[in-house]
Scaffold this active site. Sequence first.
Site, PDB file in Angstrom:
ATOM      1  N   HIS A   1     -10.700  49.685 -29.455  1.00 56.91           N
ATOM      2  CA  HIS A   1     -11.219  49.883 -28.104  1.00 56.91           C
ATOM      3  C   HIS A   1     -11.781  48.574 -27.548  1.00 56.91           C
ATOM      4  CE1 HIS A   1     -12.091  54.392 -29.197  1.00 56.91           C
ATOM      5  NE2 HIS A   1     -10.805  54.092 -29.205  1.00 56.91           N
TER       6      HIS A   1
ATOM      7  N   SER B   1      -5.489  54.132 -27.580  1.00 55.89           N
ATOM      8  CA  SER B   1      -6.826  53.940 -27.015  1.00 55.89           C
ATOM      9  C   SER B   1      -7.108  52.489 -26.656  1.00 55.89           C
ATOM     10  CB  SER B   1      -7.886  54.446 -28.000  1.00 55.89           C
ATOM     11  OG  SER B   1      -7.708  55.813 -28.271  1.00 55.89           O
TER      12      SER B   1
END
Length: 274
Positions: free
Chosen positions: A134, A82
């Site tokens: 992230h 991610s």
Amino acid sequence: MGALDVSKVVDKHQGWRLITCNWLHGGVFHILANMLSLLVIGIRLEQEFGFIRVGLLYIISGFGGSLLSALFIQSNISVGASGALFGLLGSMLSELITNWTIYTNKIAAFLTLVVIIAINLAVGILPHVDNFAHIGGFISGFLLGFVFLIRPQFGWVEQRYALSGYSALSRRKFKTYQCILWIVSLVLVIVGLTLSLVMLLRGVDANDHCSWCHYLSCVPTSRWSCRTEPAFCSTTQDGNQLNVTCSSNGKSNLYILSNPSSSQIQSLCTELCS
């Protein structure tokens, strides 16, 4: 295996985990969701800029995401791509900004990207989601986009392709603001990644310097809690023998360790209590 385990990165010098964790996933759904996102985002970038530049951007963004995650989340193991995917999203935004003059419908494209990024970051405040990876990946990718994804300005023609009588020098290849963004972003990436790596290897817990930052990864509500129950153990040291007893299940074990660090003890405690 190659998951991001901060205690092993710091105490056992397994720094490669900062990279390899991006190729591991927590299940079939996890890997399918990430690979679908990679197809949607990555194909367009690779077609326009080539696999070398996009590949480097992907790997470095994943590394940046792992670093920020390791600085703030030191008690859990983390896996997933991610951070690297958010790096690609960030690079799409910076690519639009640095190549602003060659795009049509640029405002609509900018707003669409911002909304998509905001929604994805908002999902990260749910429990059991590593939003620091992230955020770190996004910041790294955003800065790297100014470096790797810069395009010549509209109307510039390379000298070897110029028509007879056309002055290729009438336009510079890049605009001034593109060059400034390139230099500033490159410096920020190098300094940021270097400082983060040094802090991590010195055992710095970033939460000690930012009391509210944990809300960036999880916001508690009436429906869920952000607490991760830590393992507690009692220890006794006799020479090079360390006795560890888990407070929750009563299990005890003897380890041959002299002068163990607190992170080593916590890692042993977590393993013993699990």
